[in-house]
Every structure is written in structure tokens, then in C-alpha cells.
Scaffold this motif. Structure first.
Motif, PDB file in Angstrom:
ATOM      1  N   ALA A  77      45.985  46.237  29.962  1.00  0.00           N
ATOM      2  CA  ALA A  77      46.501  46.869  31.180  1.00  0.00           C
ATOM      3  C   ALA A  77      45.464  46.668  32.278  1.00  0.00           C
ATOM      4  CB  ALA A  77      46.749  48.352  30.952  1.00  0.00           C
ATOM      5  N   TYR A  78      45.885  46.051  33.368  1.00  0.00           N
ATOM      6  CA  TYR A  78      45.009  45.711  34.498  1.00  0.00           C
ATOM      7  C   TYR A  78      45.366  46.621  35.672  1.00  0.00           C
ATOM      8  CZ  TYR A  78      42.657  42.676  37.955  1.00  0.00           C
ATOM      9  OH  TYR A  78      41.840  42.179  38.939  1.00  0.00           O
ATOM     10  N   LEU A  79      44.479  47.563  35.996  1.00  0.00           N
ATOM     11  CA  LEU A  79      44.728  48.533  37.065  1.00  0.00           C
ATOM     12  C   LEU A  79      43.849  48.226  38.265  1.00  0.00           C
ATOM     13  CD1 LEU A  79      46.077  51.282  37.957  1.00  0.00           C
ATOM     14  CD2 LEU A  79      43.947  52.354  37.184  1.00  0.00           C
ATOM     15  N   ASN A  80      44.458  48.105  39.425  1.00  0.00           N
ATOM     16  CA  ASN A  80      43.719  47.775  40.653  1.00  0.00           C
ATOM     17  C   ASN A  80      43.957  48.837  41.719  1.00  0.00           C
ATOM     18  OD1 ASN A  80      42.045  46.190  42.292  1.00  0.00           O
ATOM     19  ND2 ASN A  80      43.744  44.993  43.098  1.00  0.00           N
ATOM     20  N   ARG A  81      43.035  48.984  42.639  1.00  0.00           N
ATOM     21  CA  ARG A  81      43.160  49.934  43.736  1.00  0.00           C
ATOM     22  C   ARG A  81      43.934  49.316  44.896  1.00  0.00           C
ATOM     23  NH1 ARG A  81      38.448  50.499  48.099  1.00  0.00           N
ATOM     24  NH2 ARG A  81      40.334  51.239  49.089  1.00  0.00           N
ATOM     25  N   VAL A  82      44.294  50.142  45.878  1.00  0.00           N
ATOM     26  CA  VAL A  82      44.946  49.681  47.098  1.00  0.00           C
ATOM     27  C   VAL A  82      44.155  50.180  48.311  1.00  0.00           C
ATOM     28  CG1 VAL A  82      47.253  49.597  46.089  1.00  0.00           C
ATOM     29  CG2 VAL A  82      46.472  51.703  47.173  1.00  0.00           C
ATOM     30  N   GLY A  83      44.492  49.638  49.491  1.00  0.00           N
ATOM     31  CA  GLY A  83      43.929  50.140  50.739  1.00  0.00           C
ATOM     32  C   GLY A  83      42.876  49.223  51.327  1.00  0.00           C
ATOM     33  N   GLY A  84      42.470  49.545  52.564  1.00  0.00           N
ATOM     34  CA  GLY A  84      41.490  48.750  53.274  1.00  0.00           C
ATOM     35  C   GLY A  84      40.119  49.393  53.265  1.00  0.00           C
ATOM     36  N   GLN A  85      39.085  48.551  53.269  1.00  0.00           N
ATOM     37  CA  GLN A  85      37.706  49.009  53.401  1.00  0.00           C
ATOM     38  C   GLN A  85      36.957  47.973  54.225  1.00  0.00           C
ATOM     39  OE1 GLN A  85      36.018  51.673  52.973  1.00  0.00           O
ATOM     40  NE2 GLN A  85      34.035  50.779  53.484  1.00  0.00           N
ATOM     41  N   ASP A  86      36.805  48.264  55.508  1.00  0.00           N
ATOM     42  CA  ASP A  86      36.147  47.351  56.441  1.00  0.00           C
ATOM     43  C   ASP A  86      36.850  45.985  56.427  1.00  0.00           C
ATOM     44  OD1 ASP A  86      34.500  49.464  57.002  1.00  0.00           O
ATOM     45  OD2 ASP A  86      32.780  48.708  55.875  1.00  0.00           O
ATOM     46  N   GLU A  87      36.178  44.935  55.941  1.00  0.00           N
ATOM     47  CA  GLU A  87      36.780  43.597  55.971  1.00  0.00           C
ATOM     48  C   GLU A  87      37.619  43.290  54.732  1.00  0.00           C
ATOM     49  OE1 GLU A  87      34.623  40.516  58.590  1.00  0.00           O
ATOM     50  OE2 GLU A  87      33.148  41.152  57.121  1.00  0.00           O
ATOM     51  N   LEU A  88      37.561  44.166  53.737  1.00  0.00           N
ATOM     52  CA  LEU A  88      38.320  43.916  52.513  1.00  0.00           C
ATOM     53  C   LEU A  88      39.593  44.747  52.504  1.00  0.00           C
ATOM     54  CD1 LEU A  88      35.466  43.955  49.837  1.00  0.00           C
ATOM     55  CD2 LEU A  88      36.411  41.996  51.090  1.00  0.00           C
ATOM     56  N   VAL A  89      40.606  44.205  51.839  1.00  0.00           N
ATOM     57  CA  VAL A  89      41.838  44.958  51.625  1.00  0.00           C
ATOM     58  C   VAL A  89      42.239  44.749  50.173  1.00  0.00           C
ATOM     59  CG1 VAL A  89      43.365  43.090  52.386  1.00  0.00           C
ATOM     60  CG2 VAL A  89      44.142  45.445  52.524  1.00  0.00           C
ATOM     61  N   PHE A  90      42.745  45.806  49.542  1.00  0.00           N
ATOM     62  CA  PHE A  90      43.073  45.784  48.116  1.00  0.00           C
ATOM     63  C   PHE A  90      44.576  45.969  47.970  1.00  0.00           C
ATOM     64  CE2 PHE A  90      38.762  47.073  48.706  1.00  0.00           C
ATOM     65  CZ  PHE A  90      38.051  46.466  47.682  1.00  0.00           C
ATOM     66  N   ASP A  91      45.190  45.096  47.175  1.00  0.00           N
ATOM     67  CA  ASP A  91      46.648  45.012  47.127  1.00  0.00           C
ATOM     68  C   ASP A  91      47.278  45.695  45.926  1.00  0.00           C
ATOM     69  OD1 ASP A  91      45.281  42.841  45.778  1.00  0.00           O
ATOM     70  OD2 ASP A  91      47.237  41.993  45.342  1.00  0.00           O
ATOM     71  N   GLY A  92      46.485  46.315  45.052  1.00  0.00           N
ATOM     72  CA  GLY A  92      47.094  46.918  43.872  1.00  0.00           C
ATOM     73  C   GLY A  92      47.624  45.839  42.937  1.00  0.00           C
ATOM     74  N   SER A  93      48.945  45.733  42.838  1.00  0.00           N
ATOM     75  CA  SER A  93      49.582  44.697  42.006  1.00  0.00           C
ATOM     76  C   SER A  93      49.182  44.824  40.535  1.00  0.00           C
ATOM     77  CB  SER A  93      49.246  43.294  42.525  1.00  0.00           C
ATOM     78  OG  SER A  93      49.553  43.159  43.890  1.00  0.00           O
ATOM     79  N   SER A  94      48.974  46.055  40.056  1.00  0.00           N
ATOM     80  CA  SER A  94      48.557  46.295  38.676  1.00  0.00           C
ATOM     81  C   SER A  94      49.657  45.863  37.697  1.00  0.00           C
ATOM     82  CB  SER A  94      48.252  47.780  38.485  1.00  0.00           C
ATOM     83  OG  SER A  94      47.335  48.241  39.472  1.00  0.00           O
ATOM     84  N   PHE A  95      49.244  45.515  36.470  1.00  0.00           N
ATOM     85  CA  PHE A  95      50.228  45.017  35.509  1.00  0.00           C
ATOM     86  C   PHE A  95      49.732  45.199  34.081  1.00  0.00           C
ATOM     87  CE2 PHE A  95      47.452  41.567  36.724  1.00  0.00           C
ATOM     88  CZ  PHE A  95      47.190  40.867  35.551  1.00  0.00           C
ATOM     89  N   ILE A  96      50.657  45.038  33.134  1.00  0.00           N
ATOM     90  CA  ILE A  96      50.354  45.135  31.702  1.00  0.00           C
ATOM     91  C   ILE A  96      50.904  43.891  31.014  1.00  0.00           C
ATOM     92  CG2 ILE A  96      50.729  46.448  29.576  1.00  0.00           C
ATOM     93  CD1 ILE A  96      51.123  48.944  31.342  1.00  0.00           C
ATOM     94  N   VAL A  97      50.081  43.282  30.148  1.00  0.00           N
ATOM     95  CA  VAL A  97      50.545  42.129  29.365  1.00  0.00           C
ATOM     96  C   VAL A  97      50.381  42.418  27.879  1.00  0.00           C
ATOM     97  CG1 VAL A  97      49.958  40.485  31.193  1.00  0.00           C
ATOM     98  CG2 VAL A  97      48.310  40.945  29.369  1.00  0.00           C
ATOM     99  N   HIS A  98      51.230  41.817  27.078  1.00  0.00           N
ATOM    100  CA  HIS A  98      51.152  41.902  25.621  1.00  0.00           C
ATOM    101  C   HIS A  98      50.264  40.781  25.082  1.00  0.00           C
ATOM    102  CE1 HIS A  98      54.831  44.653  24.675  1.00  0.00           C
ATOM    103  NE2 HIS A  98      53.770  45.307  25.076  1.00  0.00           N
ATOM    104  N   PRO A  99      49.887  40.835  23.820  1.00  0.00           N
ATOM    105  CA  PRO A  99      48.980  39.817  23.267  1.00  0.00           C
ATOM    106  C   PRO A  99      49.484  38.382  23.392  1.00  0.00           C
ATOM    107  CG  PRO A  99      49.087  41.704  21.795  1.00  0.00           C
ATOM    108  CD  PRO A  99      50.136  41.927  22.845  1.00  0.00           C
TER     109      PRO A  99
END
Length: 553
Positions: free
Chosen positions: A200-222
Motif C-alpha cells: 500500500a503506497y500512501l502519499n500526501r497532497v497539497g502545496g509547499q512552496d515550490e513543491l506540490v503533492f498529488d496524492g494518487s495513493s494506491f494498493i497493489v497485490h503481489p
């Protein structure tokens, strides 16, 4: 030992340095995740990512420890156990850590092993690498928690699998860039296949100065199958059901979201980056010069979509060289967007400077106009409190086709990492589409003429950008090779089919303009090599890749 787990994945925004606010947001997510056994939050969720040199301040780390203790104590209230991203200081070192807390106690922790030190990342500057992590045991289940970069290197996931991990939960602070979602999926799929574990790959969202985070979290099986895809750009909470099978743990929940494709993803990144920058720095809105050209029109559209038309003020600052066409295009653009529009002539100021400096001519006279526009815009910005939005693009900034202390002045640049060809693509897309969550109007937001007419700075009679530069379709291909791919002049010439002399001239312009870029405002990163966090060149530099090019001593 249990055969079933409910794991909640909190795709969250953060505010760097807002320890109490971030902790409260995690507890709110914990309350919303009632019924789950475990809640996973993103990397360094307590302090925000990237914290940069805040981590070098002992008082910051001390208060982060205090806030972590308070957060752990708050888990005495009913709710799931929680994996908290926070710094841990001990033995004179500071680590990037995940702490498992429940019922008022710390149950386990893991420390980040692989510290990224490339591109936008410089974690080796502020953190100490941890040892190879072992799985965390929770409810009789061995859970591997590789932190962000830990999954980009084979060694950590391989070690966790050998140590008996039954699944991998990966908290991330992974910034957006073009095609990053595909790159992440390919990477995670390869780790799943190598370890034979679900991830399970969990990512944050939102902007921080010059960076922006898109989330797009997902889960994969083996086997690499993506069974869950969370949305991009928005906060989200997913409670996923997991079940132990004869083949190991599997996620039985299914959820699908369509991720934004180019150029919508770039447009959304610019919206999110600008919105969070303006909000977090306390500006009531933005002000910008609306020239009738495509760059300022697109900047205005993004601002209106991000902030709302009532928080955007546009100003036309005509000189004797401003065409009637530009005046009409700027006025129509503001009307379509529904934002305020004023006109302030700089002609009297230009005449006054002409009396002060009667011998001024050529480029100096052109730059005076750009700088007088900046004086007027900054005065209006100071008067109303709005942040001045700069409207230059990456093509111009690459070759120095911008005026220092003139059109480069401002607090933020949404187009800083967008080549002119991308500007055209974004403008056409926005005229045909309204972004989800956008606060601007539907339909066209700029006259078609703004997109189709030849670009010009209008600082002298009949001026066109192509008087000084090759066509943007040619220039951008050269710049992508020189800047984004770090190719030599010869390599770019062969790849593009352009003359070596032209490519060498562009390289020279890029290198000579470094001093300007060092003084440019921040802007959202969208590509792999933005000016600032990614590409850091010396200002005084005598290395060129053009063949037999002599440099002055």
C-alpha cells in the motif's frame, strides 16, 4: 493472530511547522476512521514535508517530541492504532521515523534507512539514516513500513521480506512531476513482484512552496495488480479490508479513480500550488499585470480557478507601444474570468525617466518600461495587500528573455517550470474545459486571439519574440535537452536536427542567465528539472559543452 484487518489510509495535506494543527488533523482522521484497526498517515505528517533546515533547530525537534507525546497520549480515546510520521532525536542524531501508537503507548517504531539526496531532496543534510528496519508486529501480523525512499532502493524491501513481513505499508512525501504516477506504479509493482508481498503506497497532497503533492495513493497485490486507486489532489480517507489467504494477505476492497492526464494534471498542480502558497502566507489575493498576451492570461485563469475571481485583480499597464489589440484582449480576458481589471498608463513615468536619462536607448529603454510596470504593480500590491503574481514562463527564464526587477518581480510564478509549448497546451485545454474544483467560470477564459497571435513583449515598434529567439517549438526542444536532460550541445543538435551553432548559442544564453534566475520568485515544480530546487548551477561558470567554444578569462 488475526486473519482480518481494517487499515485506514489517510491521504492528507500538511502545513510545515504547524505541529498542533497537523496533530489535530491526524486525530480528526482517526475519529473518522472508527471501526478500523490501524490508521496510516503520510511521511513526517506531524511536522510537514519537506521540513528543510527546521530540523536543524533543536527547539523545533524538542517541540516535535512534545507534540508526538501528546498525540500518543490522545490514543487512549477509542479509535484505531495510528502510524505517526515524526522526527526522533536520540544520541545526537535526528531520524525520520514512523511511530506506532495505541491506547496511550508507543508500540513500535521504524526509522528511515534510505535518505534521498538528489533533485528536490536533501535529507542527508538534516537526518541520520536508520538501520535496516525490521517488521512491526501488530495484532499478530508482521507489517513492513519502508518510508518513501526506502522503497526506491531494493535493499530495504528485500530485508523486510526476508525478516518475515507479510505486507508493506509505505508512507510517502512524493512531489508531483510529469508522469510521476506511472513511475511510482512501475516501481511499486516491481517491489511487489520481487518480495511477493502486497504493498500500500500512501502519499500526501497539497502545496509547499515550490513543491506540490498529488496524492494518487494506491494498493497493489503481489502479482502487481492495482486493486485500489485513490484520487489525485484531494484529501481522502480509505478504510480497506484485508484478509489472510492461503497465498498471504490480500486487500479485498476495490476502489478506482481516474487520475488526471496531461495537460489537466499540470493545470491542477499549478492551482494547488498557488492556492496553498497564497493561503499559508496570509495574502488576501493576488494582483498581476494582464498584458493581452498568453502568459498573463493563463496565469490569471489559474489564479481565478485557485482563489476565485473576487481575489484576483488584473492591471493593464500600457505604454506608447501597446497595441489596441492587446488592450482589447486584456479587457476581454478579465471579463471572461470575472475578475477586476484596471488600466494604468506608464507613459508619464516613461517620459519622466526619459527627461532624467535623455541618452537612454535600445535595450535600456525597453527595460525601463518593464521596471516601471513593476513599480506600479508593487505599489498597488502594497496598497491592497495582494501578492504580486509573476507571469514569465520557463522558456523565457531559461534564456534570460526577462527583465530583472521588471517582469521578473513578484511573490510567486505559476508558470516558472512551464515551457512556452506547455503554456499553449494549457491555454487551449482551459478554454475547452473547466478543472474539477476550479472556482472560475466554465467556457472560454481568454480570447482565441491571445492564443493564436505571435508572442511579443511590445517594448518597441513591431517587436516579436522571434526577433530574438528561435520559434518556441524549436527553442523548447533544445531547452528540454540542455536543461531537463543535461545533454551536451552536440547531443542536443543530433537529437533535434538543429544546427550546432544555434544550440550552442542557446546554451550560452542559459548559462549567462543564471544570475537572473537566482533572484526569481518561487514557482510550482512540474517537470524533472526545475530551476531552483532541482537545477543548481554556479553563477560564475566557465564550462560549456559547445565544441571549441572560447570563454573569457
Amino acid at each position: 493472530m488475526t486473519d482480518r484487518l481494517k487499515i485506514a489510509f489517510a491521504q492528507m495535506n500538511q502545513r510545515v511547522g504547524d505541529l498542533e494543527g497537523n496533530a489535530a488533523a491526524m486525530l480528526d482522521m482517526r475519529g473518522r476512521a472508527a471501526g478500523a484497526d490501524l490508521l496510516l498517515c503520510p511521511e513526517l505528517q506531524l511536522i510537514g514535508y519537506p521540513p528543510e533546515d527546521l530540523v536543524l533547530k533543536p527547539e523545533f525537534v524538542r517541540r516535535a517530541h512534545e507534540c508526538t507525546d501528546q498525540l500518543v497520549a490522545a490514543t487512549t480515546e477509542p479509535g484505531p492504532a495510528i502510524l505517526i510520521g515524526t522526527p526522533v532525536a536520540e544520541g545526537g542524531a535526528v531520524y525520520n521515523a514512523m511511530i506506532l501508537a495505541n491506547e496511550g503507548r508507543v508500540l513500535a517504531r521504524t526509522l528511515k534507512r534510505e535518505l534521498p539526496n538528489y533533485g528536490t531532496f536533501d535529507e542527508k543534510r538534516i537526518f541520520t539514516p536508520g538501520p535496516l528496519p525490521d517488521p512491526i508486529e501488530f495484532m499478530g501480523v508482521k507489517i513492513g513500513v519502508p518510508i518513501c525512499e526506502d522503497i526506491w532502493q531494493e535493499v530495504v524491501c528485500a530485508h523486510l521480506a526476508e525478516a518475515g513481513a507479510e505486507m508493506l505499508l509505505v508512507p510517502n512525501g512524493s512531489p508531483y512531476e510529469l508522469d510521476k504516477d506511472d513511475k511510482r506504479y512501475r516501481l511499486v509493482r516491481s517491489r511487489a513482484l520481487e518480495t511477493a508481498l502486497p504493498i500500500a503506497y500512501l502519499n500526501r497532497v497539497g502545496g509547499q512552496d515550490e513543491l506540490v503533492f498529488d496524492g494518487s495513493s494506491f494498493i497493489v497485490h503481489p502479482d502487481g495488480e492495482r486493486v485500489v486507486q485513490m484520487p489525485d489532489w484531494d484529501e481522502a480517507l480509505l478504510i480497506a479490508d484485508w484478509e489472510r489467504t492461503a497465498q498471504g494477505w490480500r486487500c479485498t476492497t476495490r476502489e478506482t479513480h481516474q487520475l488526471d492526464a496531461f495537460p489537466e494534471d499540470v493545470y491542477k498542480a499549478m492551482m494547488v500550488g498557488l492556492h496553498d502558497y497564497v493561503q499559508r502566507n496570509g495574502f488576501p489575493g493576488v494582483i498581476l499585470g494582464l498584458s493581452g498576451g498568453i502568459d498573463s492570461a493563463l496565469s490569471a485563469a489559474i489564479a481565478v480557478d485557485a482563489l476565485g475571481p473576487e481575489r484576483v485583480c488584473s492591471v493593464m499597464l500600457p505604454s506608447r507601444y501597446t497595441s489596441h489589440e492587446s488592450l482589447e484582449d486584456a479587457r476581454e480576458c478579465a471579463r471572461l474570468l470575472g475578475c477586476r481589471h484596471d488600466a494604468v498608463s506608464i507613459a508619464p513615468a516613461v517620459a519622466a525617466v526619459g527627461q532624467m536619462l535623455p541618452d537612454m536607448s535600445g535595450l535600456a529603454a525597453e527595460n525601463v518600461q518593464a521596471r516601471l510596470r513593476m513599480v506600479a504593480l508593487m505599489a498597488l500590491s502594497n496598497s491592497g495587500g495582494q501578492m504580486l503574481l509573476t507571469t514569465g514562463n520557463k522558456s523565457e527564464m531559461s534564456v534570460g528573455y526577462a527583465t530583472l526587477y521588471g517582469d521578473m518581480a513578484g511573490g510567486y510564478s505559476v508558470l516558472k517550470d512551464a515551457y512556452k509549448s506547455t503554456v499553449f497546451a494549457l491555454s487551449r485545454w482551459r478554454n475547452a474545459n473547466k478543472p474539477e474544483g476550479g472556482l472560475g467560470p466554465g467556457g472560454r477564459v481568454m480570447p482565441d486571439n491571445v492564443i493564436t497571435k505571435p508572442p511579443t513583449a511590445e517594448l518597441r515598434p513591431g517587436q516579436k519574440d522571434e526577433d530574438n529567439l528561435p520559434p518556441y517549438s524549436v527553442l523548447d526542444r533544445i531547452l528540454e535537452g540542455l536543461v531537463d536532460q543535461e545533454m551536451s550541445v552536440g547531443e542536443v543538435a543530433r537529437a533535434t536536427g538543429e544546427e550546432v551553432a544555434l544550440v550552442a548559442d542557446i546554451e550560452s544564453k542559459v548559462l549567462k542567465s543564471e544570475y537572473k534566475r537566482r533572484q526569481a520568485p518561487p514557482g510550482v515544480k512540474i517537470g524533472s528539472r526545475n530551476f531552483g530546487r532541482d537545477r543548481r548551477y554556479p553563477i560564475s561558470n566557465f564550462f560549456h559543452t559547445a565544441p571549441a567554444l572560447k570563454t573569457p578569462r
